[in-house]
Scaffold this motif. Structure first.
Motif, PDB file in Angstrom:
ATOM      1  N   ASN A 153       1.001  -1.344  -0.046  1.00 39.18           N
ATOM      2  CA  ASN A 153       0.045  -0.025  -0.079  1.00 39.18           C
ATOM      3  C   ASN A 153       0.919   1.405   0.054  1.00 39.18           C
ATOM      4  OD1 ASN A 153      -2.783  -0.851   0.144  1.00 39.18           O
ATOM      5  ND2 ASN A 153      -1.973  -1.977   2.022  1.00 39.18           N
ATOM      6  N   THR A 154       1.937   1.040  -0.541  1.00 42.10           N
ATOM      7  CA  THR A 154       2.947   1.977  -0.416  1.00 42.10           C
ATOM      8  C   THR A 154       2.596   3.500  -1.449  1.00 42.10           C
ATOM      9  OG1 THR A 154       4.893   0.989  -0.140  1.00 42.10           O
ATOM     10  CG2 THR A 154       5.462   3.048  -0.909  1.00 42.10           C
ATOM     11  N   CYS A 155       1.734   2.896  -2.565  1.00 41.67           N
ATOM     12  CA  CYS A 155       1.344   3.955  -3.563  1.00 41.67           C
ATOM     13  C   CYS A 155       0.266   3.462  -4.409  1.00 41.67           C
ATOM     14  CB  CYS A 155       2.521   4.502  -4.571  1.00 41.67           C
ATOM     15  SG  CYS A 155       3.125   3.291  -5.522  1.00 41.67           S
ATOM     16  N   PRO A 156      -0.559   4.211  -4.893  1.00 43.62           N
ATOM     17  CA  PRO A 156      -1.820   3.547  -5.639  1.00 43.62           C
ATOM     18  C   PRO A 156      -1.544   2.484  -6.574  1.00 43.62           C
ATOM     19  CG  PRO A 156      -1.982   5.968  -5.258  1.00 43.62           C
ATOM     20  CD  PRO A 156      -0.590   5.688  -5.041  1.00 43.62           C
ATOM     21  N   GLU A 157      -0.395   2.540  -7.347  1.00 38.44           N
ATOM     22  CA  GLU A 157      -0.192   1.818  -8.284  1.00 38.44           C
ATOM     23  C   GLU A 157       0.172   0.462  -7.832  1.00 38.44           C
ATOM     24  OE1 GLU A 157       0.234   5.840  -9.760  1.00 38.44           O
ATOM     25  OE2 GLU A 157       1.138   4.875  -8.061  1.00 38.44           O
ATOM     26  N   SER A 209      -0.252  -2.705  -5.349  1.00 36.14           N
ATOM     27  CA  SER A 209      -1.137  -3.558  -4.358  1.00 36.14           C
ATOM     28  C   SER A 209      -0.527  -4.662  -3.748  1.00 36.14           C
ATOM     29  CB  SER A 209      -2.532  -4.030  -5.145  1.00 36.14           C
ATOM     30  OG  SER A 209      -2.186  -5.021  -5.837  1.00 36.14           O
ATOM     31  N   CYS A 230       6.896   2.155  -6.964  1.00 35.71           N
ATOM     32  CA  CYS A 230       6.068   3.468  -6.949  1.00 35.71           C
ATOM     33  C   CYS A 230       7.098   4.614  -7.646  1.00 35.71           C
ATOM     34  CB  CYS A 230       6.074   3.986  -5.462  1.00 35.71           C
ATOM     35  SG  CYS A 230       4.713   2.700  -4.629  1.00 35.71           S
ATOM     36  N   GLU A 236       6.173   6.511 -11.398  1.00 33.90           N
ATOM     37  CA  GLU A 236       6.126   7.997 -11.360  1.00 33.90           C
ATOM     38  C   GLU A 236       6.896   8.446 -12.732  1.00 33.90           C
ATOM     39  OE1 GLU A 236       5.650  12.210 -10.674  1.00 33.90           O
ATOM     40  OE2 GLU A 236       4.837  10.236  -9.871  1.00 33.90           O
ATOM     41  N   LYS A 248       4.671   7.732 -15.731  1.00 31.27           N
ATOM     42  CA  LYS A 248       3.234   7.912 -15.461  1.00 31.27           C
ATOM     43  C   LYS A 248       2.607   8.671 -16.782  1.00 31.27           C
ATOM     44  CE  LYS A 248       3.952  12.600 -13.516  1.00 31.27           C
ATOM     45  NZ  LYS A 248       4.057  13.586 -12.108  1.00 31.27           N
ATOM     46  N   LYS A 273      -1.354   1.974 -16.997  1.00 33.06           N
ATOM     47  CA  LYS A 273      -0.002   2.239 -16.267  1.00 33.06           C
ATOM     48  C   LYS A 273       0.677   1.207 -15.277  1.00 33.06           C
ATOM     49  CE  LYS A 273      -1.950   6.807 -15.502  1.00 33.06           C
ATOM     50  NZ  LYS A 273      -0.971   7.566 -16.539  1.00 33.06           N
ATOM     51  N   GLN A 274      -0.226   0.252 -14.767  1.00 34.34           N
ATOM     52  CA  GLN A 274       0.457  -0.776 -14.144  1.00 34.34           C
ATOM     53  C   GLN A 274       1.263  -1.781 -15.024  1.00 34.34           C
ATOM     54  OE1 GLN A 274      -1.756  -4.348 -12.167  1.00 34.34           O
ATOM     55  NE2 GLN A 274      -1.628  -2.883 -10.523  1.00 34.34           N
TER      56      GLN A 274
END
Length: 333
Positions: free
Chosen positions: A53-57, A59, A124, A128, A131, A137-138
């Protein structure tokens, strides 16, 4: 922690005992079943849940899938090109992106408490970096983890490298085994085509990393025993199954573990010719796959120095599960 399956080879058991029991229960059909889930060793679960859960991209499932693909959760893994630890950092990348995840004052690539959060943070960072690149994006993030952000930027998305494209497919299959477009299990016609394709390759040499949707190919270096597939044109186990099902119009991921994740577990008594037979001690340590042809036999590419052949299902002691490949209508990467 094991994935949930109805039949596993327990301590002291052998594949021969398991197959015999299954044959007694269901004629000539070995029986393995139950729901598939992303299996994570207990000692890493909380680390992955937090770092995922470090960044939205990123899981937790994606991070677990990446670690499965990179090392099979082996904190001592070292690749032939020098990648190290559970997340397979190159030394130069670790020097720049490794963090002291457990706060003990050291950044240790061999310590999962450092390497797992470092892997998430690095994902993450590269998310960036790419992006603004068109496309998913994933997928772009995963491709950048494998091939570098520069390659993703250069090609405007996942680069046209087979290794990288297979890498992205495999991680997606592991992380999201039941998500995506219209999906259904391979039917009997597709299974028959896959078996016929595999039969047509009997006698083809084993090549570590060899084989693709088009047929036999030279492989890569190196197997756990140090065998180099670069000089051999042929198949490894998952290359053969990938090829066979490509002939039936079904795209499978490249590795045996990812093919398991992309298959539907078979219910007791319903194993059919064409189903895939998997070997390993857990969902994350699957190391071999073959195509079931009935009566306790399969077609597989066993190991370096052998050829594609018929093998009994008890040829290995660690029979893990049987699955039916899933067809999907998702667009290719």
């Amino acid at each position: 922690m094991r994935g949930s399956t109805a039949v596993l080879v327990g301590a002291g058991a052998t594949a021969a005992v398991v197959v015999a029991a299954l044959v007694q229960a269901a004629g000539d059909d070995p029986v393995v079943g139950a729901a598939l889930s992303m299996s994570v060793p207990a000692e890493y679960k909380s680390l992955i849940e937090e770092a995922g859960n470090t960044c939205p991209e990123v899981s937790p499932n994606l991070l677990a899938a990446l670690l499965t693909q990179e090392s099979g959760f082996n904190p001592k893994a070292k690749s032939p090109v020098g990648a190290q630890g559970i997340a397979q950092f190159m030394p130069s990348t670790w020097e720049t992106h490794g963090i002291d995840g457990n706060g003990d004052g050291k950044r240790d690539v061999w310590d999962p408490e450092d390497a797992i959060p470092s892997s998430a943070k690095y994902l993450c960072t590269i998310a960036e970096d790419v992006k603004d690149v068109p496309g998913n994006k994933q997928n772009n993030m995963l491709a950048a983890y494998n091939a570098g952000s520069g390659a993703v930027q250069k090609y405007g998305g996942v680069p046209p490298y087979k290794e990288t494209q297979n890498y992205v497919r495999s991680i997606n299959a592991l992380a999201n085994p039941h998500q995506g477009g219209s999906r259904k299990a391979a039917d009997t016609g597709q299974a028959a085509i896959a078996i016929s394709a595999a039969k047509g390759m009997i006698g083809t040499p084993y090549s570590w990393g060899g084989g693709n949707a088009s047929g036999p190919s030279t492989g890569t270096c190196c197997s756990p025993s140090g065998q180099d597939g670069k000089a051999v044109r042929g198949f490894d186990c998952s290359g053969l199954t990938l090829y066979a099902y490509a002939k039936a119009g079904i795209t499978l991921p490249r590795t045996a573990a990812a093919q398991y994740a992309a298959s539907e577990p078979v219910k007791p008594g319903q194993v059919k010719p064409g189903d895939l037979v998997f070997y390993g001690t857990s969902a994350t340590s699957i190391h071999h796959v073959g195509i079931y042809v009935g009566n306790g036999w399969m077609i597989d590419a066993p190991r370096p120095g052998t050829q594609v052949r018929y093998s009994p299902m008890d040829t290995m002691r660690d029979l893990f599960a049987v699955g039916r490949p899933i067809a999907n209508n998702n667009k290719e990467i």
